[in-house]
Motif scaffolding. Structure first.
Motif, short mmCIF file in Angstrom:
data_model
loop_
_atom_site.label_atom_id
_atom_site.label_comp_id
_atom_site.label_asym_id
_atom_site.label_seq_id
_atom_site.Cartn_x
_atom_site.Cartn_y
_atom_site.Cartn_z
N PRO A 9 15.35 -33.74 10.49
CA PRO A 9 15.84 -34.56 9.03
C PRO A 9 15.90 -35.92 9.38
CG PRO A 9 15.93 -32.23 9.06
CD PRO A 9 15.46 -32.62 10.41
N ALA A 10 16.81 -35.51 10.34
CA ALA A 10 17.71 -36.78 10.50
C ALA A 10 16.40 -38.63 11.16
CB ALA A 10 18.78 -36.56 11.32
N ALA A 11 16.21 -37.47 12.56
CA ALA A 11 14.90 -38.24 12.85
C ALA A 11 13.44 -38.48 11.78
CB ALA A 11 14.37 -37.46 14.13
N GLU A 12 13.16 -38.03 10.96
CA GLU A 12 12.84 -38.95 9.93
C GLU A 12 13.10 -39.98 9.24
OE1 GLU A 12 8.98 -38.34 9.34
OE2 GLU A 12 9.95 -37.34 11.10
N SER A 13 14.22 -39.54 8.64
CA SER A 13 15.02 -39.84 8.18
C SER A 13 15.47 -42.11 8.99
CB SER A 13 16.35 -39.90 7.25
OG SER A 13 16.34 -38.95 6.45
N LEU A 14 15.35 -42.10 9.79
CA LEU A 14 15.68 -42.83 10.78
C LEU A 14 14.69 -43.63 10.82
CD1 LEU A 14 17.78 -43.95 12.58
CD2 LEU A 14 17.19 -42.96 14.26
N ALA A 22 18.79 -52.27 17.95
CA ALA A 22 18.91 -51.19 18.37
C ALA A 22 20.44 -50.60 18.17
CB ALA A 22 18.51 -51.33 20.35
N THR A 23 21.23 -51.50 17.80
CA THR A 23 22.52 -51.28 18.30
C THR A 23 22.46 -50.67 16.39
OG1 THR A 23 22.72 -53.75 17.14
CG2 THR A 23 23.93 -52.56 19.36
N ASP A 24 21.34 -51.23 15.30
CA ASP A 24 21.69 -51.09 13.80
C ASP A 24 21.37 -49.99 13.78
OD1 ASP A 24 21.99 -51.47 11.30
OD2 ASP A 24 20.84 -52.30 11.14
N LEU A 25 20.62 -49.47 14.44
CA LEU A 25 19.54 -48.55 14.53
C LEU A 25 20.26 -46.82 15.21
CD1 LEU A 25 16.80 -46.01 14.31
CD2 LEU A 25 16.93 -46.82 17.10
N ALA A 26 21.66 -47.18 15.79
CA ALA A 26 22.20 -46.28 16.40
C ALA A 26 23.29 -46.12 15.40
CB ALA A 26 22.97 -47.37 17.54
N ARG A 27 23.71 -46.79 15.02
CA ARG A 27 25.25 -46.47 14.30
C ARG A 27 24.40 -45.87 12.54
NH1 ARG A 27 26.74 -52.23 15.55
NH2 ARG A 27 28.18 -51.74 17.24
N GLU A 28 23.34 -46.08 12.38
CA GLU A 28 22.50 -45.67 11.56
C GLU A 28 22.00 -43.78 11.54
OE1 GLU A 28 20.65 -44.95 7.68
OE2 GLU A 28 21.67 -45.99 8.27
N ALA A 29 22.16 -43.94 13.01
CA ALA A 29 21.69 -42.57 13.61
C ALA A 29 23.17 -41.74 13.18
CB ALA A 29 21.34 -42.79 15.14
N LEU A 33 23.67 -38.19 11.59
CA LEU A 33 23.78 -37.50 12.27
C LEU A 33 25.21 -36.58 11.82
CD1 LEU A 33 21.80 -37.73 15.59
CD2 LEU A 33 21.25 -35.79 13.67
N GLY A 34 26.25 -37.03 11.53
CA GLY A 34 27.96 -37.41 11.10
C GLY A 34 28.05 -36.76 11.93
N GLU A 35 28.66 -35.60 11.94
CA GLU A 35 29.20 -34.59 12.75
C GLU A 35 28.47 -34.21 14.31
OE1 GLU A 35 29.59 -29.76 10.90
OE2 GLU A 35 30.76 -31.43 10.93
N ARG A 36 27.40 -34.35 14.39
CA ARG A 36 26.12 -33.62 15.41
C ARG A 36 26.01 -35.00 15.72
NH1 ARG A 36 22.91 -31.39 10.26
NH2 ARG A 36 22.24 -33.02 10.09
N PHE A 37 26.49 -36.00 15.32
CA PHE A 37 26.29 -37.60 16.28
C PHE A 37 26.63 -37.10 17.68
CE2 PHE A 37 27.25 -41.61 17.40
CZ PHE A 37 25.13 -42.03 17.69
N SER A 38 26.07 -37.41 18.94
CA SER A 38 26.79 -37.32 20.25
C SER A 38 25.73 -38.25 21.33
CB SER A 38 26.10 -35.98 20.96
OG SER A 38 26.00 -35.20 20.87
N SER A 39 25.83 -38.45 22.41
CA SER A 39 24.76 -38.84 22.84
C SER A 39 23.83 -38.44 23.05
CB SER A 39 24.49 -38.98 24.44
OG SER A 39 25.68 -37.70 25.16
N VAL A 40 23.91 -36.90 23.16
CA VAL A 40 22.33 -35.43 23.14
C VAL A 40 21.35 -35.89 22.49
CG1 VAL A 40 21.54 -33.28 24.21
CG2 VAL A 40 23.56 -34.55 25.36
#
Length: 88
Positions: A9-14, A22-29, A33-40
């Motif tokens: 669902p996060a990928a679809e929203s993104l 790309a940096t704006d996209l990364a910050r949106e991700a 993702l909230g607490e699930r945000f990590s490099s992986v």
């Protein structure tokens, strides 16, 4: 690692989000993702939402906002790396 059902669902929203690079996209991700945000998880949503190649997604996971060090990618490096997939 999180199950795809939690990340898709996060990928679809993104994919539908409006961003300026790309940096704006990364910050949106990070927001999506909230607490699930990590490099992986960032790698996963990049590959799902924009069909970023695995090796490029691995490189993107070295973005400086995940961690520092001599191999960390700057914002400009992230922009250049992901440009082929994000140019609209």
């Amino acid at each position: 690692m999180y199950a795809p059902s939690l990340l898709d669902p996060a990928a679809e929203s993104l994919k539908l989000s409006d961003f300026t690079g790309a940096t704006d996209l990364a910050r949106e991700a990070r927001t999506l993702l909230g607490e699930r945000f990590s490099s992986v998880t960032f790698m996963y949503v990049l590959m799902r939402a924009y069909e970023v190649e695995y090796t490029a997604a691995c490189d993107a996971a070295r973005w400086h906002e995940f961690h520092g060090g001599p191999r960390a990618l700057s914002d400009a490096d992230l922009e250049a790396l992901l440009a082929p997939w994000l140019d609209r």
